[in-house]
Structure formats: C-alpha cells, structure tokens
Design an enzyme around this catalytic site. Structure first.
Site, PDB file in Angstrom:
ATOM      1  N   GLY A 142      -7.356   3.896  15.671  1.00  0.00           N
ATOM      2  CA  GLY A 142      -7.763   5.117  16.201  1.00  0.00           C
ATOM      3  C   GLY A 142      -7.385   4.959  17.353  1.00  0.00           C
ATOM      4  O   GLY A 142      -7.851   5.872  18.173  1.00  0.00           O
ATOM      5  N   SER A 229      -3.098  -0.414  12.871  1.00  0.00           N
ATOM      6  CA  SER A 229      -3.526  -0.463  14.137  1.00  0.00           C
ATOM      7  C   SER A 229      -3.596  -0.265  15.299  1.00  0.00           C
ATOM      8  O   SER A 229      -4.367  -2.044  15.534  1.00  0.00           O
ATOM      9  CB  SER A 229      -2.732   1.495  13.392  1.00  0.00           C
ATOM     10  OG  SER A 229      -2.573   2.449  14.706  1.00  0.00           O
TER      11      SER A 229
END
Length: 564
Positions: A142, A229
């Site tokens: 995120g 990520s």
C-alpha cells in the site's frame, strides 16, 4: 500498492455500470472453545474458519501510538483480565482513502483508522497447538501509506500448507516515517531516535511472534517474513536492519524495492523530498508537545497530495534502524545484512496496473471501460518500465548477493495474464501479469476483488488458476520449512547463481512452471528501447524519464542514450 487498489477501483466502476452488486459483509464469527489460548498478555479465544483453520483476529502486539507514544518506538501491549474474544479485525492504522477503493464504502479522501492499530491476525491449521510449524509473517503493501490486515485473510494458505500465518499491521504514512531533529533530541530510548517508526512496529511484531507464537503451534525458531510491493520494501528493510537479526530465518520479497532516503533529505536539510519532516513540523507548531498533541487530521492535512496519495519520504537511512548509507548497498556484503535464504521476484507486467489510469496511454469508453489509445505504445511503455522494476528488485540485488558469496538466493517472474474481457475492456491486454495479481495465487483466495473477480478471474480459468495457486503455495511453504523452495511434484527451483536463473510461474496452457535463464540489465533495456519501432523519438524519451526514476544515479546515462 495494496492488493485491490487500482484494479478494484477500475473494475468496480465498470461492473457498477453492468448492474452488478457489491458483496455483502459476512456475519461476525462465533467464538470456538477449542481456540482458547493463553499468552503473556492474557487469555484469548478465536474462531474456526469455513475450511477448518483456527483464526485469531486483532491481537495487539504493542500499545496505542497516540499522544506521547506518537513518533516513538512501539511500547509493550497492555495485559487484560478474563478471556478476550479475538473475532474482529483491528482498525487500520490512520490513512487516507482514495479513488482506488470505492467498494470499501468510504468516500475518497476520507481519513480513516485509529492510532491504536498495532495488531496482528493469526491463522493456524486445526490441532496445531502441540506442534512446531513454520511461521510465515505477511507484511501488507500500500505504498506504506494505506492498507490493513483485513485485506489479506490467510486461512487457506495456513490450512493447505500446514503452516502458521501471521498478518501484521504497522504505522503508515506520516505516522510511520518521519524525520525531525527535536524528536531525536527528546528521545526516551535509543530506538526513539529512529525515523522509521513503521519499521520499528514490524520489528516489535516479530518480537511478539518470537515470544508467543509457540502457544498457537508455531516454531519461533523458523519464521519467514514475506510481503508484496511496500510490504516487500519493508521485508528488504528488515533484512538490512541489525535490530531484526535472529527474529526471522527466511525472507520473500514480492515486487519489492531496495530504495531508501537519506536522513538529511527526509528531514529537509538537503534534497527536494516532498513532505520533508522539518517542513511538516513547522506547520504543526514545531515543538514535540505540539506534534504529539496534534489531531491526526491536522497531521495528514499538513502533507501534499499527488493523485489522492500522501507524498512523503519512507525507508529512511536514520542511523538507528538502518545504517546511514543507501540500503541497496548493504546487500553487496554478507556482513551488512541478515543473510538468510531469500526469494525475490516480480510480475512480468508490473507497470500495467499503474499505466491503466494514465490518460496519456489509455482512454475511457462510455466513462468506465479502459482501452489503450495505442496498444503497441501501451505495451512498450509497460514492458520497459516493468523490466526496470525487475532489474532493480531482482537482478541487481540478487547478483550483488551472489557475488558476495550468499548462495541461498532464489528469483521468480510471475507471468499469469489470463484475465477476462468485459465489454470493450480486455484485461489480458490491459493488465496482463500486473502488479499485485500474484497475491491471490499465493494466498489461494480469489475473492479479494469483490464483484471484479468475475472479470479478472473467470470460470474458464478456475481449474488452471487453482493448479498454479496450489503450486505457488507449496513453493512458498517449502521455503518456509527449510529454506529451499522445492515442492514435491513441481519443477526444481534453482539458486539465482551465475546463470541468473529464475522460476517462471504460469499455467500449463502458457508454458507452465519452468526455469528461465539470463540476467536483465539497464544496458539491455536501453539498447532494446533505442531500437524499438513501436515508439517515436519523443515517446522513447518519455519512457526514458520513467526508467531514470528507478535508477536516479544513472539518469544522465539513460537520458543521453535515449533522448539525444
């Protein structure tokens, strides 16, 4: 990027036009007596998932970070009396919603979450309490500004692979990464002098796992950290910090990053970082007391937004959690990072997730359906930037570690690109093997996208998806068990090694799981882009500017070769 950010926002919009309803929230689970456990903080009880896995949600591993605990190292979690039911996810850490998550029921731009958010969820196969199973600690993505544990139920991975999975939350955005001299000068402990408070939260969660996970059937001497990520970026930071030494024993980096920001740049003494600490602190009153008593809303309002996201430096070379040197450099010497067995990998079409909403490359038909303005240009732009992601996150660090004598490094490329078609929007072309698409395969859970699942994950591909998912789960779990990702009945996964070997992950219809060889490099990308007839000279230079963002130290070389 969180699992269903851009994908979910785009597809939800399309499906709303198609008349599809959003998923209804599931009723709360009931406490199951067989899940009763006692940890250092007190007694707790969880519930049993539909597949038989035992689950405990929202278990606090540290105290609230509000007030005097803001921008401090995490403090111990309070104890409780009586039996506490752990049936609900903890509130997310404070964050701004954005236009990519409309199905969550919150308007974009809203501030949500609580500073009392440092909690974790535990997933265990049944009858695990008397065993010593491998532990896998998931760190969500995120961009380190959004996300939460509730997005990643891991009961299927736990049950399928006979492992304990722990999903953790950590401070995000300005509350997680903040460099300011007055905070360091007023530190109450050595760790308070850090600027990486989100990283300290992750270290505290691993300390909690070390001290408590045996009660749930986990082996504290066999812990694997894995994340995607920003979660992968955080895995890299844990590999680079001496403070996490001996807290984990394997690491998996899914589409991560090895980048970091100097303390001077993060604070604003040098560089041009947006959201530098000294600038933000001045807006909030400057003193430590003013900073810690400010409303969370005022803290977030002090930051600039770009595309609905807060812009700020993160993963900071603070000299406390991380050395005062580029984090990437640590991996050139086994004495400078936690040299455990490591998997690092990327998705073949990473950047298609982000280019999908770039109006220079795509357009909306009927206001909702994304199509490429020029499919050849779209594919070329995504190809070269995705290859650069691979170079910076797989080939360069894997080569550095191998050259340093660290052999236990494995690499992969995820190639699944069989998304469906909805009206004019063909997800096989527009998303392909995009950023975050591998997560449902790892967790064996294809319902994370709500109504959008029926487009991205069609019935036609269900059998082959399940086959690939179970193979990937088996690889990940085998790695967690003994540090070698070789699953029974699947192709062997070799070390990255001198031949730059990667495991290509795909379904049988697209070549299946196989070993591919050959290192990608910045030089190869430059050469291929320079001769690519799909793009004009102007377009080539625009793509080059994006590539230089991945390797700023080579910006002049890249621009000189591709923009002259």
């Amino acid at each position: 990027m969180r699992i269903h950010s851009i994908i979910l926002g785009v597809l939800a919009a399309a499906l709303t036009i198609g008349g599809c309803a959003q998923e209804k929230e599931a009723p709360p689970p009931s406490a199951a007596p067989e899940t009763a456990r006692t940890i250092a903080q007190g007694s707790l009880v969880g519930f049993v998932e539909e597949n038989g896995a035992h689950v405990w949600r929202g278990v606090p591993f540290a105290a609230s970070t509000a007030g005097p605990n803001r921008w401090r190292a995490p403090r111990p979690a309070p104890s409780w009396s009586g039996e506490r039911a752990m049936l609900s996810f903890a509130e997310r850490c404070p964050q701004l919603t954005n236009g990519f998550n409309p199905v969550e029921g919150v308007e974009p731009g809203a501030l949500v979450g609580s500073e009392d958010c440092l909690a974790l969820d535990i997933y265990a196969p049944p009858n695990a309490e008397s065993r010593a199973l491998p532990v896998m600690v998931w760190i969500h993505g995120g961009s380190n500004v959004s996300g939460g544990a509730d997005l990643y139920p891991a009961h299927r991975l736990a049950k399928n692979e006979d492992v304990i999975v722990v999903v953790v939350q950590y401070r995000l955005g300005p509350l997680g990464w903040f460099a300011y001299g007055a905070l360091r000068e007023s530190a109450q402990t050595p760790r308070d002098k850090s600027a990486n408070f989100g990283t300290l939260d992750l270290i505290a969660s691993l300390e909690w796992v070390r001290d408590n996970i045996a009660v749930f059937g986990g082996d504290p001497g066999n812990v694997t950290i894995f994340g995607e990520s920003a979660g992968g970026h955080n895995v890299v930071s844990l590999l680079a910090t001496p403070l996490a030494s001996d807290l984990f024993h394997r690491a998996i980096i899914q589409s991560g990053s090895f980048a970091s920001v100097s303390l001077s740049d993060a604070e604003g003494a040098t560089g041009d970082e947006i959201g530098a600490g000294s600038v933000i602190a001045a807006k909030l009153g400057g003193s430590v007391e003013a900073l810690q008593s400010a409303r969370v809303k005022d803290v977030f309002d002090a930051y600039p937004l770009q595309g609905g996201f807060i812009e700020l430096p993160r993963i900071i070379e603070d000299g406390v959690v991380l050395p005062s040197a580029p984090m990437r450099d640590a991996f050139a010497s086994t004495g400078r990072f936690n040299a455990v067995p490591i998997i690092t990998g990327v998705n073949r079409d990473e950047m298609k997730l982000f280019y999908l909403l770039d109006d220079r490359l795509t357009k909306r038909v009927l206001g909702a359906f994304f199509v490429a303005r020029d499919q050849a240009l779209y594919d070329a732009a995504a190809e070269y930037s995705s290859r650069m992601w691979r170079v910076r996150s797989v080939d360069e660090p894997a080569r550095a570690m191998a050259d340093a004598g660290h052999e236990a490094v494995y690499a992969y490329r995820f190639d699944w690109d069989e998304g469906g078609r909805f009206f004019l929007m063909d997800l096989a072309k527009m998303l392909g093997a995009a950023h975050a698409v591998e997560i449902p395969f790892v967790l064996n859970r294809f319902s994370l996208l709500g109504d959008a699942d029926r487009v991205l994950f069609t019935k036609k591909t269900e059998a082959s998806r399940q086959q690939l998912s179970r193979a990937m789960g088996a690889y990940w779990a085998a790695f967690a068990r003994d540090g070698a990702p070789n699953a029974s009945g699947a192709p062997d996964w070799p070390h990255y090694g001198a031949d730059a070997r990667l495991l290509r992950l795909d379904t049988e219809s697209d070549g299946g799981i196989e070993v591919i060889e050959g290192e990608d490099t910045v030089e190869a990308i430059i050469a291929d882009l320079k001769g690519d007839a799909r793009v004009t000279a102007e377009e080539r230079c625009e793509i080059a500017d994006g590539l230089a963002g991945w390797a700023p130290e080579r910006r002049d070389e890249i621009n000189s070769a591709l923009c002259s």
